[in-house]
Design a protein around this motif. Sequence first.
Motif, PDB file in Angstrom:
ATOM      1  N   ALA A 342       0.838  -1.203   0.000  1.00 37.83           N
ATOM      2  CA  ALA A 342       0.000   0.000   0.000  1.00 37.83           C
ATOM      3  C   ALA A 342       0.873   1.254   0.000  1.00 37.83           C
ATOM      4  O   ALA A 342       1.929   1.303   0.639  1.00 37.83           O
ATOM      5  CB  ALA A 342      -0.916  -0.001   1.223  1.00 37.83           C
ATOM      6  N   ILE A 343       0.426   2.284  -0.732  1.00 36.24           N
ATOM      7  CA  ILE A 343       1.195   3.533  -0.860  1.00 36.24           C
ATOM      8  C   ILE A 343       0.919   4.435   0.334  1.00 36.24           C
ATOM      9  O   ILE A 343      -0.240   4.660   0.699  1.00 36.24           O
ATOM     10  CB  ILE A 343       0.801   4.257  -2.173  1.00 36.24           C
ATOM     11  N   ARG A 344       2.010   4.972   0.884  1.00 37.12           N
ATOM     12  CA  ARG A 344       1.857   5.825   2.074  1.00 37.12           C
ATOM     13  C   ARG A 344       2.559   7.173   1.945  1.00 37.12           C
ATOM     14  O   ARG A 344       2.510   7.984   2.869  1.00 37.12           O
ATOM     15  CB  ARG A 344       2.381   5.094   3.319  1.00 37.12           C
ATOM     16  N   THR A 345       3.252   7.402   0.812  1.00 35.44           N
ATOM     17  CA  THR A 345       3.946   8.686   0.638  1.00 35.44           C
ATOM     18  C   THR A 345       3.623   9.290  -0.726  1.00 35.44           C
ATOM     19  O   THR A 345       3.361   8.570  -1.693  1.00 35.44           O
ATOM     20  CB  THR A 345       5.484   8.510   0.718  1.00 35.44           C
ATOM     21  N   LEU A 346       3.655  10.618  -0.797  1.00 34.12           N
ATOM     22  CA  LEU A 346       3.416  11.300  -2.070  1.00 34.12           C
ATOM     23  C   LEU A 346       4.501  10.973  -3.089  1.00 34.12           C
ATOM     24  O   LEU A 346       4.258  10.978  -4.292  1.00 34.12           O
ATOM     25  CB  LEU A 346       3.351  12.814  -1.850  1.00 34.12           C
ATOM     26  N   GLN A 347       5.710  10.676  -2.589  1.00 30.44           N
ATOM     27  CA  GLN A 347       6.795  10.292  -3.497  1.00 30.44           C
ATOM     28  C   GLN A 347       6.431   9.005  -4.254  1.00 30.44           C
ATOM     29  O   GLN A 347       6.642   8.898  -5.463  1.00 30.44           O
ATOM     30  CB  GLN A 347       8.087  10.085  -2.697  1.00 30.44           C
TER      31      GLN A 347
END
Length: 470
Positions: A342-347
């Motif tokens: 799961a994605i957790r950073t804007l990067q």
Amino acid sequence: GHPHPVWRMTSRVPALPRAVVVHVDLDAFYCQVEVGRDPSLQGQPIAVVQYNPFGDLRTILPSEPRIFNDSNGSLIAVSYEARAFGVKRNMRGDEARRQCPELQLVQVPTANGKADLTIYREAGAQVIDILARGGVCERASIDEAYLDVTEEALRRARRDHGRPVLPLNPEQCRVYGPDGVAGCEAWFSTPDWAWSDADELLAHGAAVVAELRHVVQTELGYSCSAGIAHNKLLAKLCSGLHKPQQQTILPESAVQRLLDPLMIAKLRSLGGKLGQQVAQVLGIETVGQLRAVPETRLRTLFGPETGPWLHRMARGQSSDRVQQRTLPKSLGCGKTFRAQNAIRTLQDVQYWLQQIARELAERIGSDRERNQRVPQTMGVGLSSHGDHVSRSCAMPGLSVESIASAGLALVRRWVAERAEWTVTDLYLSACNFRSIAACPSIATFFQSAAGEGGQGTQGLAPPDPRPDSP
């Protein structure tokens, strides 16, 4: 005796005839496409398997070897030979091989770190080109379409003075009758006087569909199944009654016999929260039970629009017409990020938007070349904590960079509104197409807009900017 239908006595089209609507469903289509590309797989139990999202994300072209029998990915298509061993969609590779040790697992091609469905999409477009010869054609997904063949059915009814003839390959045609699905010969042997106008029209429509299916088989090598009824709701329900390589006719007299035992969730638009609410409020499970509820009570409980609509749905009545649409209404690309992915950073959002935008830009380019049109609107969609969120803006340009940066701008605004978030699905879509010929200045607009960094006006996206929305 029985009065002759009007088309037997005059060339005038009968007033408001019943429509002949068809739902065509390609049989285990991804598997058929793979067999077409590698004939050594013919007759073998095969399944198309998703790439491993936790493993190697390298690009694998359609032309490269893609049989990975040690894959433990999820099965997204299963051939009928494999189904005979109990292999089912969404099984993992190892479980499927326990059911069928001879199973051949063909992995989907991959590009930009995700599945690349181009070969299936292009094969589906070839099928649509053939089906559209029969009447109004609405592409519903990569492997299914709706047809309205009323005009051709009427033409044949006039030509043959109403008398239906047995369709091509009658062994592939079934009729849903008093005892469920049965062979079509007895039905087509109905005496002249006993045919209703509506059934005659369905019978002529069935002949049209049998010929179209035969052309798909002989020209492209793909088998498909079909449901033939008076509207989209019923055609879709009966296309799956007898597969593969079969078509099923649903006469008007058999509609309630088909519908009544079905769970409410089987009806279109009642598979989600509304269906659950209806079942819970009324304390019912089946369509037959819904049909027994008076319309006045439905209106009181669910309102002046939804109440009468439920009353009609329980009787198989739908005014949803087949729309002429052989091209997708939107182009969409996305990726799912499970568990620890799961994605957790804007990067990370920025990185994956770049990958997804690359695929979307390629597809917009191919679509533009083939269909001479460009999209006016782009959307970004994401899932977070079980909720699906969508935003849209004016199409900022056709380059990967402009699409990705506009998508990122939309996500940034969403992130700014919340303290914490995770993204488990991320999608980009392009829609609201216009012909290049209709607006010659459009190419200039895109060239100038491409360098503007993708700042668009935020608005509501199409309801579901997910991949392959037709």
